[in-house]
Design a protein around this motif. Structure first.
Motif, short mmCIF file in Angstrom:
data_model
loop_
_atom_site.label_atom_id
_atom_site.label_comp_id
_atom_site.label_asym_id
_atom_site.label_seq_id
_atom_site.Cartn_x
_atom_site.Cartn_y
_atom_site.Cartn_z
N PRO A 243 0.83 -1.22 0.00
CA PRO A 243 0.00 0.00 0.00
C PRO A 243 0.86 1.27 0.00
CG PRO A 243 -0.83 -1.59 1.60
CD PRO A 243 0.48 -2.13 1.10
N GLY A 244 0.58 2.14 -0.92
CA GLY A 244 1.29 3.42 -0.99
C GLY A 244 2.55 3.39 -1.83
N ALA A 245 3.03 2.21 -2.23
CA ALA A 245 4.30 2.14 -2.96
C ALA A 245 4.20 2.78 -4.34
CB ALA A 245 4.76 0.69 -3.07
N LYS A 246 3.22 2.41 -5.11
CA LYS A 246 3.09 2.96 -6.46
C LYS A 246 2.72 4.43 -6.42
CE LYS A 246 1.89 -1.42 -8.69
NZ LYS A 246 0.85 -2.19 -9.44
N GLU A 247 1.88 4.81 -5.45
CA GLU A 247 1.53 6.22 -5.33
C GLU A 247 2.77 7.06 -4.99
OE1 GLU A 247 -2.08 3.79 -4.61
OE2 GLU A 247 0.02 3.74 -3.93
N PHE A 248 3.59 6.52 -4.09
CA PHE A 248 4.82 7.21 -3.74
C PHE A 248 5.73 7.37 -4.96
CE2 PHE A 248 9.34 6.54 -2.83
CZ PHE A 248 9.62 7.68 -2.10
N LEU A 249 5.88 6.30 -5.72
CA LEU A 249 6.74 6.34 -6.90
C LEU A 249 6.22 7.37 -7.91
CD1 LEU A 249 9.16 5.08 -8.38
CD2 LEU A 249 7.58 3.39 -9.34
N ASP A 250 4.91 7.38 -8.13
CA ASP A 250 4.33 8.32 -9.10
C ASP A 250 4.54 9.77 -8.67
OD1 ASP A 250 3.45 6.24 -10.68
OD2 ASP A 250 1.43 6.20 -9.83
N ARG A 251 4.26 10.06 -7.42
CA ARG A 251 4.33 11.44 -6.97
C ARG A 251 5.78 11.93 -6.85
NH1 ARG A 251 -0.58 11.43 -2.46
NH2 ARG A 251 -2.22 10.80 -3.95
N TYR A 252 6.65 11.04 -6.42
CA TYR A 252 8.05 11.46 -6.32
C TYR A 252 8.65 11.68 -7.71
CZ TYR A 252 12.79 11.92 -4.58
OH TYR A 252 14.04 12.41 -4.29
N ALA A 253 8.26 10.85 -8.67
CA ALA A 253 8.72 11.04 -10.05
C ALA A 253 8.22 12.37 -10.60
CB ALA A 253 8.25 9.88 -10.92
N GLU A 254 6.97 12.73 -10.29
CA GLU A 254 6.44 14.03 -10.73
C GLU A 254 7.22 15.18 -10.09
OE1 GLU A 254 2.34 14.00 -9.73
OE2 GLU A 254 1.79 12.51 -11.25
N LEU A 255 7.55 15.03 -8.81
CA LEU A 255 8.33 16.06 -8.13
C LEU A 255 9.70 16.22 -8.77
CD1 LEU A 255 8.74 18.04 -5.78
CD2 LEU A 255 9.49 16.10 -4.38
N LEU A 256 10.33 15.10 -9.13
CA LEU A 256 11.64 15.17 -9.75
C LEU A 256 11.58 15.80 -11.14
CD1 LEU A 256 13.25 11.76 -8.73
CD2 LEU A 256 13.81 14.04 -7.88
N GLU A 257 10.47 15.62 -11.84
CA GLU A 257 10.31 16.29 -13.14
C GLU A 257 10.33 17.81 -12.95
OE1 GLU A 257 6.89 15.03 -15.28
OE2 GLU A 257 7.29 12.90 -14.95
N LEU A 258 9.65 18.28 -11.91
CA LEU A 258 9.63 19.71 -11.61
C LEU A 258 11.03 20.20 -11.24
CD1 LEU A 258 7.98 22.31 -11.09
CD2 LEU A 258 7.66 21.50 -8.74
N ILE A 259 11.73 19.43 -10.40
CA ILE A 259 13.08 19.80 -9.98
C ILE A 259 14.03 19.78 -11.16
CG2 ILE A 259 15.03 19.09 -8.56
CD1 ILE A 259 12.98 18.04 -6.52
N ALA A 260 13.91 18.76 -12.01
CA ALA A 260 14.80 18.64 -13.17
C ALA A 260 14.67 19.83 -14.11
CB ALA A 260 14.52 17.33 -13.92
#
Length: 312
Positions: A243-260
């Motif tokens: 529970p929460g693993a895929k959601e975490f991966l999706d949201r953190y990847a989105e955050l990294l897109e913004l940072i990148a």
């Protein structure tokens, strides 16, 4: 002696050997010479080329530039682009540089001179802000050193292929100008290292971002998964199904897109993302692999490093 003095036109073997030697002539590397006023940004320009994959040599005596180019030519393509930073502080030094440029031209070496310029006011402010004397001021003032250096570099500035005035540029803007001139079309805008690690072995000192996966159940406590690592399909599936693993991966990847996107604007080309769990064997490894694939699909050149896997 007689055999070696035969005319090559009468000896097809000699002719063939000569053709073979011509084909084996090493390709000369591309050369950029970075010079200019002290305090105008030579080090920043050199660092930018280094990030673009150039072999950079700082403060190389000009008499050794041709030697460096020859060594690059013998590297079988491993050193195809060389950047040399020269710091002209004396007349003999400048004469040596001029002779090296003449020799390089005779060898047919493709070379460009980048000259970093700035106004007197800008240079004075920069030296005063770091409380350092100008290298040529001696017992005089900073403006005296600037005037002496400007006079010494006048001829080199006239020979420059690219002059960049950094008076009103910050570090990021200077990097942008260098990128525009030297970045190849296939040069990645951002490189990322995704590193898994175990908290019990300490935080990575070179990490730009650290993310904690210890909120997920530990496969270590699943007997049939304990011997495997996060690179195995069994452990990866187990971690991502929590529970929460895929959601975490999706949201953190989105955050990294913004940072990148911000990193690209600011001229930052390298980022290290550390993903941690207790021992660096299961959860962090599996999440690092997945995260790296996400970044790769966004055009980020990505390398995965599992720092602590196998330490147990």
């Amino acid at each position: 002696m007689t055999e070696h003095s035969r005319d090559s036109r009468e000896d097809p073997q000699v002719e063939t050997g000569t053709a073979a030697q011509a084909q084996e002539t090493p390709a000369m590397p591309e050369l950029v010479i970075i010079s200019g006023m002290s305090g105008a940004g030579r080090s920043t320009a050199a660092k930018c080329l280094e990030d673009l994959g150039w072999f950079v040599v700082d403060n190389l005596p000009p008499s050794l530039i041709t030697t460096m180019v020859d060594l690059g030519a013998r590297s079988q393509g491993n050193v195809a682009r060389i950047a040399v930073v020269v710091d002209v502080r004396g007349r003999s030094f400048f004469d040596s540089l001029r002779q090296s440029l003449t020799d390089l031209r005779a060898q047919g070496v493709t070379r460009r001179i980048v000259f970093l310029e700035a106004s007197d006011n800008a240079l004075v402010q920069r030296f005063e802000s770091v409380r350092r004397p100008h290298p040529l001021q001696g017992d005089g003032r900073i403006v005296d050193g600037i005037a002496a250096e400007r006079d010494l570099l006048r001829e080199l500035r006239g020979d420059a292929d690219l002059v960049i005035d950094t008076s009103n540029l910050n570090v990021h803007e200077l990097r942008g100008k260098m990128d525009a001139q030297f970045a190849s079309d296939d040069e990645p805008e951002l490189r990322a290292t995704v590193m898994s690690f175990g908290y019990k072995y300490g935080l990575p000192v070179d990490a730009d971002h650290v993310v904690d996966c210890r909120f997920l159940p530990n496969p270590h406590w699943v007997p049939e998964l304990r011997p495997f690592t996060g690179t195995s399909q069994e452990v990866s599936d187990y971690v991502l199904e929590q529970p929460g693993a895929k959601e975490f991966l999706d949201r953190y990847a989105e955050l990294l897109e913004l940072i990148a996107a911000g990193y690209r604007r600011e001229g930052k080309r390298y980022v290290t993302i550390a993903v941690g769990c207790t021992g660096g064997k299961h959860r962090s490894v599996a999440m690092s692999e997945k995260l790296a694939r996400r970044l790769a699909t966004e055009g980020v050149e990505t390398v995965v490093v599992h720092r602590d896997m196998g330490r147990e």
